[in-house]
Enzyme design. Structure first.
Site, PDB file in Angstrom:
ATOM      1  N   HIS A   1       4.324 -10.167   3.232  1.00  0.00           N
ATOM      2  CA  HIS A   1       3.587 -10.895   3.738  1.00  0.00           C
ATOM      3  C   HIS A   1       2.652 -11.599   2.883  1.00  0.00           C
ATOM      4  O   HIS A   1       2.190 -12.671   3.365  1.00  0.00           O
ATOM      5  CB  HIS A   1       2.387 -10.173   4.893  1.00  0.00           C
TER       6      HIS A   1
ATOM      7  N   SER B   1       5.194  -6.822  -1.572  1.00  0.00           N
ATOM      8  CA  SER B   1       5.138  -7.017  -0.126  1.00  0.00           C
ATOM      9  C   SER B   1       5.374  -8.372   0.573  1.00  0.00           C
ATOM     10  O   SER B   1       5.000  -9.434  -0.083  1.00  0.00           O
ATOM     11  CB  SER B   1       3.441  -6.704   0.158  1.00  0.00           C
TER      12      SER B   1
ATOM     13  N   THR C   1       0.950  -1.208  -0.031  1.00  0.00           N
ATOM     14  CA  THR C   1       0.072   0.060   0.087  1.00  0.00           C
ATOM     15  C   THR C   1       0.682   1.262   0.034  1.00  0.00           C
ATOM     16  O   THR C   1       0.540   2.299  -0.754  1.00  0.00           O
ATOM     17  CB  THR C   1      -0.928  -0.019   1.159  1.00  0.00           C
TER      18      THR C   1
ATOM     19  N   GLN D   1       1.002  -9.473  -5.946  1.00  0.00           N
ATOM     20  CA  GLN D   1       0.641 -11.052  -6.068  1.00  0.00           C
ATOM     21  C   GLN D   1       1.302 -11.730  -7.224  1.00  0.00           C
ATOM     22  O   GLN D   1       1.057 -12.938  -7.380  1.00  0.00           O
ATOM     23  CB  GLN D   1      -1.042 -11.028  -6.714  1.00  0.00           C
TER      24      GLN D   1
ATOM     25  N   THR E   1      14.586   5.128  11.183  1.00  0.00           N
ATOM     26  CA  THR E   1      15.547   4.017  11.409  1.00  0.00           C
ATOM     27  C   THR E   1      15.121   2.839  10.394  1.00  0.00           C
ATOM     28  O   THR E   1      13.869   2.530  10.548  1.00  0.00           O
ATOM     29  CB  THR E   1      15.417   3.655  12.869  1.00  0.00           C
TER      30      THR E   1
ATOM     31  N   CYS F   1      -8.719  -6.774   1.270  1.00  0.00           N
ATOM     32  CA  CYS F   1      -8.862  -5.384   1.487  1.00  0.00           C
ATOM     33  C   CYS F   1     -10.319  -5.001   0.940  1.00  0.00           C
ATOM     34  O   CYS F   1     -10.561  -3.829   1.188  1.00  0.00           O
ATOM     35  CB  CYS F   1      -7.802  -4.966   0.808  1.00  0.00           C
TER      36      CYS F   1
END
Ligand code: PMP
Length: 377
Positions: free
Chosen positions: A199, A197, A70, A179, A235, A321
């Protein structure tokens, strides 16, 4: 438990978690600190970034770590628009994007950008002729998803890039590859910018990647201190980055073999579920086998999902989502509102076993037939 919602998210794999723990325990220093602990962390950060850059054959300086796709999508769309306003105010996206892209487009419209939605054919392929016609001198960006999250449609990015650059070489090309990566080959050189992403590939939540080649001008969306990256000050989350690098290395191994295995599982599900009354397949010749989208003619998707959950079987609605909403992708494919309102998504991974699929099919048929029967009474 049978988990078949891998496109929503994946569990962190053991090896990835080990990398995360090791980086957390052994590298406590801030990579931005000057002392030896900081330098040790900075060295690890550089080596994780280098590994990732080598996987995609790009420069380390072209990679920015983000909190997920995102954020990467925001950098790509908002960042490019803000930095290139003098060249134009027009962008083009497909009708098969992830909801995050549409939300960004809504925002961009409020600050004066114009969005065009390129058509696709019934198989989901972007309409090349329509794309060509939509590109004009004020166009600054085209964003097309590499693999659609709802029906798994894969786009030929290299060809799309050629069309864009031929029509107007100044237009930047972004692709949300969230994806696609780890399921099918991706090439960052087909695009100017890409979003990923962790995950979705057995990595941790809260870490993603934004790739942009050095020709793209981007306005930073986040301002702060920290020397590591001008687009993402602060950081760097070293353990997450190290874990992401590990997840990517595992995800990109033996892609062909993994894809063929998933294809066989997909075919098994399709051959059994397509015989059931009231199930319509939302799959085209461009769908990757990892994502299987179905519409239910008689049962509400949430009823079926919760009924399966009783047996610890987990499948999804259109996309995590936008659960419970109309599937924009199925609408773009078939222009049928009822079909788009009643979708479920079964998403498979190379870690799924044939035994899990056999058990899933047995439970699915049982639950589905009972619910269908209830509708008759
Ligand atoms: N793009 C696509 C294609 C996705 O599938 C997802 C996750 N559903 C996202 C973007 C958003 O990713 P994240 O959760 O990492 O922000």
């Amino acid at each position: 438990m049978i988990y078949l919602d891998y496109s929503a998210t994946t569990p962190v794999s053991y090896d990835v978690l080990e990398s995360y723990l090791k980086a957390t325990k052994d590298f406590p220093g801030n990579p931005n600190s000057l002392h030896s602990l900081g330098i040790k962390s900075k060295t690890l950060l550089n080596s994780a970034t280098k590994q990732i850059s080598e996987l995609f054959n790009v420069l380390e300086s072209e990679i920015t770590f983000t909190s997920g796709a995102t954020e990467s999508n925001n950098m790509a769309l908002v960042g490019t628009c803000l930095a290139n306003m003098k060249s134009g105010n027009h962008i083009i996206v497909s009708k098969l994007e992830h909801p995050s892209i549409y939300k960004i487009c809504e925002y961009l419209e409020t600050i004066g950008f114009e969005i065009s939605y390129v058509n696709n054919d019934q198989d989901g392929l972007v309409d090349f002729e329509d794309l060509r016609k939509l590109i004009r001198p004020e166009t600054i960006l085209v964003s097309i998803c590499a693999v659609n999250s709802e029906a798994g449609i894969r786009q030929p990015l290299k060809m799309i890039r050629q069309i864009i650059k031929k029509e107007n070489p100044q237009v930047f090309f972004h692709s949300d590859m969230t994806q696609a990566v780890g399921k099918t080959p991706v090439n960052f050189h087909d695009v100017d910018m890409a979003s990923l992403s962790a995950h979705k590939i057995f990595g941790p939540k809260g870490i993603g990647l934004f790739y942009k080649n050095s020709r793209v001008k981007i306005e930073p969306l986040i301002h702060g201190s920290g020397k590591s990256n001008e687009l993402k000050p602060g950081t760097p989350p070293l353990p997450l980055i190290v874990a992401f690098s590990k997840a990517l290395r595992i995800a990109l191994q033996d892609l062909d073999k993994k894809e063929n295995f998933v294809k066989r599982l997909n075919e098994k599900i399709v051959s059994e579920l397509s015989t059931l009354d009231g199930i319509i397949l939302n799959q085209t010749k461009y769908s990757i086998p990892h994502i299987l989208n179905l519409s239910l003619e008689r049962i509400r998707p949430e009823t079926l999902i919760h009924a399966l959950e009783e047996f610890e079987i987990y499948i999804g609605t259109n996309t995590a989502c936008a659960s419970g909403e109309l599937s924009t992708s199925v609408m773009a494919l078939y222009n049928d509102r009822r079909r788009a309102m009643s979708t479920i998504r079964i998403s498979i991974s190379y870690v799924t076993t044939s035994d899990e699929i056999n058990r899933f099919l047995a439970y699915f048929k049982n639950v589905y037939n009972k619910l269908n029967h209830l509708m008759d009474n």
